[in-house]
Design a protein around this motif. Structure first.
Motif, PDB file in Angstrom:
ATOM      1  N   ARG A  41       0.874  -1.240   0.204  1.00 37.47           N
ATOM      2  CA  ARG A  41       0.016   0.122  -0.090  1.00 37.47           C
ATOM      3  C   ARG A  41       0.684   1.314  -0.005  1.00 37.47           C
ATOM      4  NH1 ARG A  41      -1.595  -2.954   4.175  1.00 37.47           N
ATOM      5  NH2 ARG A  41      -1.263  -1.338   5.749  1.00 37.47           N
ATOM      6  N   TRP A  42       2.082   1.307  -0.393  1.00 39.02           N
ATOM      7  CA  TRP A  42       2.912   2.257  -0.614  1.00 39.02           C
ATOM      8  C   TRP A  42       2.406   3.375  -1.176  1.00 39.02           C
ATOM      9  CZ3 TRP A  42       6.689   4.282   2.315  1.00 39.02           C
ATOM     10  CH2 TRP A  42       7.396   3.108   3.286  1.00 39.02           C
ATOM     11  N   SER A  43       1.773   3.156  -2.466  1.00 37.36           N
ATOM     12  CA  SER A  43       1.255   4.291  -3.371  1.00 37.36           C
ATOM     13  C   SER A  43      -0.020   5.025  -2.594  1.00 37.36           C
ATOM     14  CB  SER A  43       1.000   3.687  -4.764  1.00 37.36           C
ATOM     15  OG  SER A  43      -0.220   2.792  -4.528  1.00 37.36           O
ATOM     16  N   GLU A  44      -0.515   4.308  -1.777  1.00 42.20           N
ATOM     17  CA  GLU A  44      -1.765   4.949  -1.379  1.00 42.20           C
ATOM     18  C   GLU A  44      -1.262   5.600  -0.206  1.00 42.20           C
ATOM     19  OE1 GLU A  44      -4.759   3.251   2.109  1.00 42.20           O
ATOM     20  OE2 GLU A  44      -4.594   1.970   0.393  1.00 42.20           O
ATOM     21  N   HIS A  45      -0.338   5.175   0.598  1.00 42.85           N
ATOM     22  CA  HIS A  45       0.429   6.143   1.632  1.00 42.85           C
ATOM     23  C   HIS A  45       1.226   7.380   1.244  1.00 42.85           C
ATOM     24  CE1 HIS A  45       2.452   7.132   5.560  1.00 42.85           C
ATOM     25  NE2 HIS A  45       3.558   7.028   4.846  1.00 42.85           N
ATOM     26  N   LEU A  46       1.586   7.541   0.026  1.00 42.20           N
ATOM     27  CA  LEU A  46       2.443   8.536  -0.675  1.00 42.20           C
ATOM     28  C   LEU A  46       1.402   9.471  -1.187  1.00 42.20           C
ATOM     29  CD1 LEU A  46       5.328   6.444  -2.603  1.00 42.20           C
ATOM     30  CD2 LEU A  46       5.487   7.855  -0.515  1.00 42.20           C
ATOM     31  N   GLU A  47       0.221   8.858  -1.570  1.00 42.16           N
ATOM     32  CA  GLU A  47      -0.710   9.849  -2.075  1.00 42.16           C
ATOM     33  C   GLU A  47      -1.088  10.636  -0.646  1.00 42.16           C
ATOM     34  OE1 GLU A  47      -2.104  11.046  -5.011  1.00 42.16           O
ATOM     35  OE2 GLU A  47      -0.563   9.682  -5.895  1.00 42.16           O
ATOM     36  N   LYS A  48      -1.542  10.159   0.400  1.00 37.71           N
ATOM     37  CA  LYS A  48      -1.991  10.680   1.603  1.00 37.71           C
ATOM     38  C   LYS A  48      -0.775  11.588   1.860  1.00 37.71           C
ATOM     39  CE  LYS A  48      -4.881   7.177   3.466  1.00 37.71           C
ATOM     40  NZ  LYS A  48      -4.874   6.272   4.789  1.00 37.71           N
ATOM     41  N   MET A  49       0.260  11.391   1.888  1.00 39.67           N
ATOM     42  CA  MET A  49       1.466  12.354   2.266  1.00 39.67           C
ATOM     43  C   MET A  49       1.655  13.591   1.593  1.00 39.67           C
ATOM     44  SD  MET A  49       2.746  11.060   5.020  1.00 39.67           S
ATOM     45  CE  MET A  49       1.073  10.734   5.391  1.00 39.67           C
ATOM     46  N   TYR A  50       1.364  13.391   0.148  1.00 41.69           N
ATOM     47  CA  TYR A  50       1.282  14.460  -0.819  1.00 41.69           C
ATOM     48  C   TYR A  50       0.456  15.611  -0.293  1.00 41.69           C
ATOM     49  CZ  TYR A  50       3.534  11.285  -4.019  1.00 41.69           C
ATOM     50  OH  TYR A  50       4.231  10.284  -4.654  1.00 41.69           O
ATOM     51  N   GLY A  51      -0.730  15.059  -0.067  1.00 42.41           N
ATOM     52  CA  GLY A  51      -1.999  15.824   0.491  1.00 42.41           C
ATOM     53  C   GLY A  51      -1.670  16.267   1.890  1.00 42.41           C
ATOM     54  N   PHE A  52      -1.383  15.735   2.769  1.00 46.27           N
ATOM     55  CA  PHE A  52      -0.974  16.075   3.987  1.00 46.27           C
ATOM     56  C   PHE A  52       0.069  17.253   4.000  1.00 46.27           C
ATOM     57  CE2 PHE A  52       2.031  16.029   7.667  1.00 46.27           C
ATOM     58  CZ  PHE A  52       1.103  16.126   8.620  1.00 46.27           C
ATOM     59  N   TRP A  53       1.250  17.060   3.214  1.00 37.51           N
ATOM     60  CA  TRP A  53       2.192  18.492   3.037  1.00 37.51           C
ATOM     61  C   TRP A  53       1.697  19.581   2.419  1.00 37.51           C
ATOM     62  CZ3 TRP A  53       5.826  18.831   6.614  1.00 37.51           C
ATOM     63  CH2 TRP A  53       6.472  17.865   7.036  1.00 37.51           C
ATOM     64  N   GLN A  54       0.748  19.089   1.244  1.00 39.22           N
ATOM     65  CA  GLN A  54       0.086  20.271   0.810  1.00 39.22           C
ATOM     66  C   GLN A  54      -0.568  21.187   1.698  1.00 39.22           C
ATOM     67  OE1 GLN A  54      -1.939  18.269  -2.730  1.00 39.22           O
ATOM     68  NE2 GLN A  54      -1.659  20.421  -3.514  1.00 39.22           N
ATOM     69  N   THR A  55      -1.340  20.668   2.646  1.00 33.06           N
ATOM     70  CA  THR A  55      -2.089  20.857   3.437  1.00 33.06           C
ATOM     71  C   THR A  55      -1.237  21.797   4.565  1.00 33.06           C
ATOM     72  OG1 THR A  55      -3.769  19.352   3.290  1.00 33.06           O
ATOM     73  CG2 THR A  55      -4.011  20.619   5.361  1.00 33.06           C
ATOM     74  N   ILE A  56      -0.367  21.352   4.967  1.00 38.53           N
ATOM     75  CA  ILE A  56       0.509  21.890   5.990  1.00 38.53           C
ATOM     76  C   ILE A  56       1.269  22.909   5.455  1.00 38.53           C
ATOM     77  CG2 ILE A  56       2.815  21.361   7.334  1.00 38.53           C
ATOM     78  CD1 ILE A  56       0.239  19.970   8.563  1.00 38.53           C
ATOM     79  N   LEU A  57       1.802  22.893   4.474  1.00 41.67           N
ATOM     80  CA  LEU A  57       2.963  23.843   3.690  1.00 41.67           C
ATOM     81  C   LEU A  57       2.041  25.099   2.938  1.00 41.67           C
ATOM     82  CD1 LEU A  57       5.828  21.778   2.781  1.00 41.67           C
ATOM     83  CD2 LEU A  57       5.586  22.974   4.765  1.00 41.67           C
ATOM     84  N   PHE A  58       1.006  24.625   2.316  1.00 33.26           N
ATOM     85  CA  PHE A  58       0.482  25.399   1.417  1.00 33.26           C
ATOM     86  C   PHE A  58      -0.903  26.198   1.832  1.00 33.26           C
ATOM     87  CE2 PHE A  58       3.478  23.316  -1.871  1.00 33.26           C
ATOM     88  CZ  PHE A  58       4.410  24.492  -1.679  1.00 33.26           C
ATOM     89  N   ASP A  59      -1.331  25.753   2.934  1.00 37.00           N
ATOM     90  CA  ASP A  59      -2.874  25.682   3.438  1.00 37.00           C
ATOM     91  C   ASP A  59      -3.921  25.383   2.410  1.00 37.00           C
ATOM     92  OD1 ASP A  59      -4.623  26.413   5.183  1.00 37.00           O
ATOM     93  OD2 ASP A  59      -4.678  28.472   4.754  1.00 37.00           O
ATOM     94  N   VAL A  60      -3.538  24.290   1.497  1.00 38.80           N
ATOM     95  CA  VAL A  60      -4.512  23.753   0.434  1.00 38.80           C
ATOM     96  C   VAL A  60      -5.187  22.451   1.205  1.00 38.80           C
ATOM     97  CG1 VAL A  60      -4.600  22.328  -1.716  1.00 38.80           C
ATOM     98  CG2 VAL A  60      -2.924  24.358  -1.439  1.00 38.80           C
ATOM     99  N   ARG A  61      -6.499  22.612   1.237  1.00 43.28           N
ATOM    100  CA  ARG A  61      -7.139  21.305   2.159  1.00 43.28           C
ATOM    101  C   ARG A  61      -7.204  20.154   1.073  1.00 43.28           C
ATOM    102  NH1 ARG A  61      -5.929  23.082   6.323  1.00 43.28           N
ATOM    103  NH2 ARG A  61      -6.564  25.237   6.637  1.00 43.28           N
ATOM    104  N   ALA A  62      -6.121  19.445   0.916  1.00 44.23           N
ATOM    105  CA  ALA A  62      -5.619  18.117   0.245  1.00 44.23           C
ATOM    106  C   ALA A  62      -5.876  16.990   1.117  1.00 44.23           C
ATOM    107  CB  ALA A  62      -4.492  18.000  -0.582  1.00 44.23           C
ATOM    108  N   TYR A  63      -5.813  17.235   2.338  1.00 47.02           N
ATOM    109  CA  TYR A  63      -5.861  16.208   3.552  1.00 47.02           C
ATOM    110  C   TYR A  63      -6.888  16.332   4.520  1.00 47.02           C
ATOM    111  CZ  TYR A  63      -3.959  13.009   7.083  1.00 47.02           C
ATOM    112  OH  TYR A  63      -4.061  12.125   8.296  1.00 47.02           O
ATOM    113  N   SER A  64      -7.484  15.374   4.763  1.00 51.40           N
ATOM    114  CA  SER A  64      -8.496  15.363   5.974  1.00 51.40           C
ATOM    115  C   SER A  64      -8.010  14.120   6.884  1.00 51.40           C
ATOM    116  CB  SER A  64      -9.804  15.418   5.658  1.00 51.40           C
ATOM    117  OG  SER A  64     -10.375  14.728   4.715  1.00 51.40           O
TER     118      SER A  64
END
Length: 128
Positions: A41-64
């Protein structure tokens, strides 16, 4: 030596996340834990991490969601979190430099500290 640019977009986040987790997967201490937990499930985890870091660094609501619960039962302690931060900082410093890069390192350090603290709290029965 070329000047490194700051993290500025989703492609930068993907590069940061992919390179970091490539390094984690190869690490003698962290690799077995992550590989056992994620398996195929690495690809699923990586996708979550992309959204997480977008949310953290760019205030884009890509992770919930809440990032802590999936980590609560992992067989990790402060040594693992220290290694995680060392790999994160080394990886990111080879790729980027700037204000957002420093923000990412600070956020990762704070998150590792908090996760370690919470895991220790939940493992210690007298704290319940």
């Amino acid at each position: 030596m070329a000047t490194l640019k700051d993290i500025s977009n989703l492609e930068d986040i993907k590069l940061m996340v992919n390179t970091f987790y490539d390094n984690v997967r190869k690490d003698d201490l962290l690799g077995p834990i992550f590989n056992d937990k994620l398996q195929d499930r690495w690809s699923e985890h990586l996708e979550k991490m992309y959204g997480f870091w977008q949310t953290i660094l760019f205030d884009v609501r890509a992770y919930s969601g809440s990032p802590f619960p999936p980590h609560k039962q992992l067989p990790v302690d402060k040594t693992h979190f220290d290694r995680w931060i060392q790999i994160f900082n080394t990886t990111i410093d080879k790729q980027f430099s700037g204000t957002i890069t420093e923000e990412a390192k600070m956020r990762a350090t704070n998150m590792a500290f908090m996760f370690n603290h919470k895991i220790e709290y939940f493992r210690n029965p007298e704290n319940q």
